[in-house]
Design a protein around this motif. Structure first.
Motif, PDB file in Angstrom:
ATOM      1  N   ARG A  19      15.354 -12.160  21.905  1.00  0.00           N
ATOM      2  CA  ARG A  19      16.549 -11.794  22.668  1.00  0.00           C
ATOM      3  C   ARG A  19      17.819 -12.120  21.875  1.00  0.00           C
ATOM      4  NH1 ARG A  19      14.893  -8.111  25.978  1.00  0.00           N
ATOM      5  NH2 ARG A  19      13.189  -8.800  27.260  1.00  0.00           N
ATOM      6  N   ALA A  20      17.819 -13.265  21.224  1.00  0.00           N
ATOM      7  CA  ALA A  20      18.984 -13.660  20.423  1.00  0.00           C
ATOM      8  C   ALA A  20      19.151 -12.735  19.212  1.00  0.00           C
ATOM      9  CB  ALA A  20      18.848 -15.111  19.965  1.00  0.00           C
ATOM     10  N   ALA A  21      18.044 -12.389  18.568  1.00  0.00           N
ATOM     11  CA  ALA A  21      18.101 -11.470  17.424  1.00  0.00           C
ATOM     12  C   ALA A  21      18.592 -10.099  17.880  1.00  0.00           C
ATOM     13  CB  ALA A  21      16.735 -11.361  16.760  1.00  0.00           C
ATOM     14  N   LEU A  22      18.101  -9.647  19.023  1.00  0.00           N
ATOM     15  CA  LEU A  22      18.531  -8.362  19.571  1.00  0.00           C
ATOM     16  C   LEU A  22      20.030  -8.371  19.869  1.00  0.00           C
ATOM     17  CD1 LEU A  22      17.945  -5.534  20.676  1.00  0.00           C
ATOM     18  CD2 LEU A  22      17.276  -6.615  22.839  1.00  0.00           C
ATOM     19  N   ALA A  23      20.525  -9.446  20.461  1.00  0.00           N
ATOM     20  CA  ALA A  23      21.954  -9.543  20.767  1.00  0.00           C
ATOM     21  C   ALA A  23      22.789  -9.470  19.489  1.00  0.00           C
ATOM     22  CB  ALA A  23      22.245 -10.836  21.535  1.00  0.00           C
ATOM     23  N   VAL A  81       1.245  -6.508   9.401  1.00  0.00           N
ATOM     24  CA  VAL A  81       2.595  -6.578   9.943  1.00  0.00           C
ATOM     25  C   VAL A  81       3.614  -6.418   8.815  1.00  0.00           C
ATOM     26  CG1 VAL A  81       1.987  -8.010  11.934  1.00  0.00           C
ATOM     27  CG2 VAL A  81       2.631  -9.108   9.800  1.00  0.00           C
ATOM     28  N   TYR A  82       4.781  -5.931   9.202  1.00  0.00           N
ATOM     29  CA  TYR A  82       5.921  -5.825   8.300  1.00  0.00           C
ATOM     30  C   TYR A  82       6.907  -6.923   8.643  1.00  0.00           C
ATOM     31  CZ  TYR A  82       4.598  -1.110   6.806  1.00  0.00           C
ATOM     32  OH  TYR A  82       3.943  -0.039   6.280  1.00  0.00           O
ATOM     33  N   MET A  83       7.671  -7.360   7.658  1.00  0.00           N
ATOM     34  CA  MET A  83       8.690  -8.368   7.892  1.00  0.00           C
ATOM     35  C   MET A  83      10.061  -7.701   7.926  1.00  0.00           C
ATOM     36  SD  MET A  83       9.502 -11.907   5.908  1.00  0.00           S
ATOM     37  CE  MET A  83      11.037 -11.581   5.070  1.00  0.00           C
ATOM     38  N   ALA A  84      10.933  -8.244   8.771  1.00  0.00           N
ATOM     39  CA  ALA A  84      12.323  -7.817   8.843  1.00  0.00           C
ATOM     40  C   ALA A  84      13.186  -9.059   9.022  1.00  0.00           C
ATOM     41  CB  ALA A  84      12.527  -6.857  10.020  1.00  0.00           C
ATOM     42  N   THR A  85      14.456  -8.923   8.723  1.00  0.00           N
ATOM     43  CA  THR A  85      15.406 -10.000   8.974  1.00  0.00           C
ATOM     44  C   THR A  85      16.632  -9.428   9.665  1.00  0.00           C
ATOM     45  OG1 THR A  85      16.450  -9.752   6.810  1.00  0.00           O
ATOM     46  CG2 THR A  85      14.692 -11.391   6.984  1.00  0.00           C
ATOM     47  N   VAL A  86      17.213 -10.248  10.517  1.00  0.00           N
ATOM     48  CA  VAL A  86      18.500  -9.953  11.132  1.00  0.00           C
ATOM     49  C   VAL A  86      19.385 -11.142  10.798  1.00  0.00           C
ATOM     50  CG1 VAL A  86      19.773  -9.672  13.291  1.00  0.00           C
ATOM     51  CG2 VAL A  86      17.564  -8.535  12.998  1.00  0.00           C
ATOM     52  N   THR A  87      20.498 -10.872  10.157  1.00  0.00           N
ATOM     53  CA  THR A  87      21.402 -11.943   9.761  1.00  0.00           C
ATOM     54  C   THR A  87      22.612 -11.923  10.675  1.00  0.00           C
ATOM     55  OG1 THR A  87      20.649 -11.721   7.479  1.00  0.00           O
ATOM     56  CG2 THR A  87      22.674 -12.969   7.843  1.00  0.00           C
ATOM     57  N   GLY A  88      22.608 -12.858  11.617  1.00  0.00           N
ATOM     58  CA  GLY A  88      23.682 -12.952  12.594  1.00  0.00           C
ATOM     59  C   GLY A  88      24.783 -13.871  12.118  1.00  0.00           C
ATOM     60  N   THR A  89      25.711 -14.131  13.005  1.00  0.00           N
ATOM     61  CA  THR A  89      26.855 -14.973  12.650  1.00  0.00           C
ATOM     62  C   THR A  89      26.481 -16.446  12.540  1.00  0.00           C
ATOM     63  OG1 THR A  89      27.434 -15.108  14.992  1.00  0.00           O
ATOM     64  CG2 THR A  89      28.555 -13.419  13.688  1.00  0.00           C
ATOM     65  N   ARG A  90      25.463 -16.858  13.279  1.00  0.00           N
ATOM     66  CA  ARG A  90      25.085 -18.275  13.280  1.00  0.00           C
ATOM     67  C   ARG A  90      23.752 -18.571  12.617  1.00  0.00           C
ATOM     68  NH1 ARG A  90      26.953 -21.616  18.277  1.00  0.00           N
ATOM     69  NH2 ARG A  90      29.149 -21.089  18.214  1.00  0.00           N
ATOM     70  N   ARG A  91      22.889 -17.542  12.507  1.00  0.00           N
ATOM     71  CA  ARG A  91      21.587 -17.801  11.900  1.00  0.00           C
ATOM     72  C   ARG A  91      20.929 -16.509  11.465  1.00  0.00           C
ATOM     73  NH1 ARG A  91      16.958 -19.171  16.401  1.00  0.00           N
ATOM     74  NH2 ARG A  91      15.593 -18.436  14.759  1.00  0.00           N
ATOM     75  N   ARG A  92      19.891 -16.683  10.691  1.00  0.00           N
ATOM     76  CA  ARG A  92      19.089 -15.562  10.204  1.00  0.00           C
ATOM     77  C   ARG A  92      17.759 -15.591  10.943  1.00  0.00           C
ATOM     78  NH1 ARG A  92      15.938 -15.234   4.768  1.00  0.00           N
ATOM     79  NH2 ARG A  92      15.637 -13.010   4.567  1.00  0.00           N
ATOM     80  N   PHE A  93      17.368 -14.465  11.482  1.00  0.00           N
ATOM     81  CA  PHE A  93      16.118 -14.349  12.215  1.00  0.00           C
ATOM     82  C   PHE A  93      15.060 -13.695  11.330  1.00  0.00           C
ATOM     83  CE2 PHE A  93      19.483 -14.433  15.302  1.00  0.00           C
ATOM     84  CZ  PHE A  93      19.002 -15.274  16.282  1.00  0.00           C
ATOM     85  N   THR A  94      13.860 -14.211  11.400  1.00  0.00           N
ATOM     86  CA  THR A  94      12.716 -13.610  10.722  1.00  0.00           C
ATOM     87  C   THR A  94      11.890 -12.914  11.792  1.00  0.00           C
ATOM     88  OG1 THR A  94      12.701 -15.364   9.069  1.00  0.00           O
ATOM     89  CG2 THR A  94      10.679 -14.084   9.318  1.00  0.00           C
ATOM     90  N   ILE A  95      11.549 -11.662  11.522  1.00  0.00           N
ATOM     91  CA  ILE A  95      10.854 -10.832  12.509  1.00  0.00           C
ATOM     92  C   ILE A  95       9.628 -10.219  11.856  1.00  0.00           C
ATOM     93  CG2 ILE A  95      11.066  -8.804  14.009  1.00  0.00           C
ATOM     94  CD1 ILE A  95      14.215  -9.393  13.673  1.00  0.00           C
TER      95      ILE A  95
END
Length: 108
Positions: A19-23, A81-95
């Motif tokens: 949810r945080a990564a999506l936001a 599985v494939y890996m993705a990343t989302v780099t937000g303002t406060r942290r980086r998410f591993t997906i």
């Protein structure tokens, strides 16, 4: 993979990390999907469950969502599985995404 497809995959995961990564993604965060290779969820579970144990033994606080993500990788078994990343303002998410890129297997 485009932003909408990644958002769709994350929206199906009810974990706090997803949810945080999506936001962050919806707010315009950068993302990258590594489509050049897949890995077995089982192999990744082996690696991350061991790393989690080491963190706990050495007093390192794991990032939020790691325990749930490890469980997701274990539940996926031998699926690729494939890996993705989302780099937000406060942290980086591993997906980790299912092989057909439609579902989030794990996120932290």
């Amino acid at each position: 993979m485009d932003r909408d497809t990644l958002q769709s995959a994350l929206s199906q995961d009810v974990s706090a990390s997803a949810r945080a990564a999506l936001a962050q993604l919806e707010a315009g965060a950068d993302f990258e999907v590594f489509l050049n290779q897949t890995a077995s969820a089982q192999q990744l579970w082996d690696i991350w469950s061991w790393r989690h144990e080491v963190m706990l033994e050495t007093g390192v606080t794991p990032r939020p969502g790691l325990v749930e993500a490890i469980a997701g990788l274990q539940a996926a078994g031998t699926a690729r599985v494939y890996m993705a990343t989302v780099t937000g303002t406060r942290r980086r998410f591993t997906i980790f995404l299912s092989e057909d890129l439609t579902q989030c297997v794990a996120c932290w």
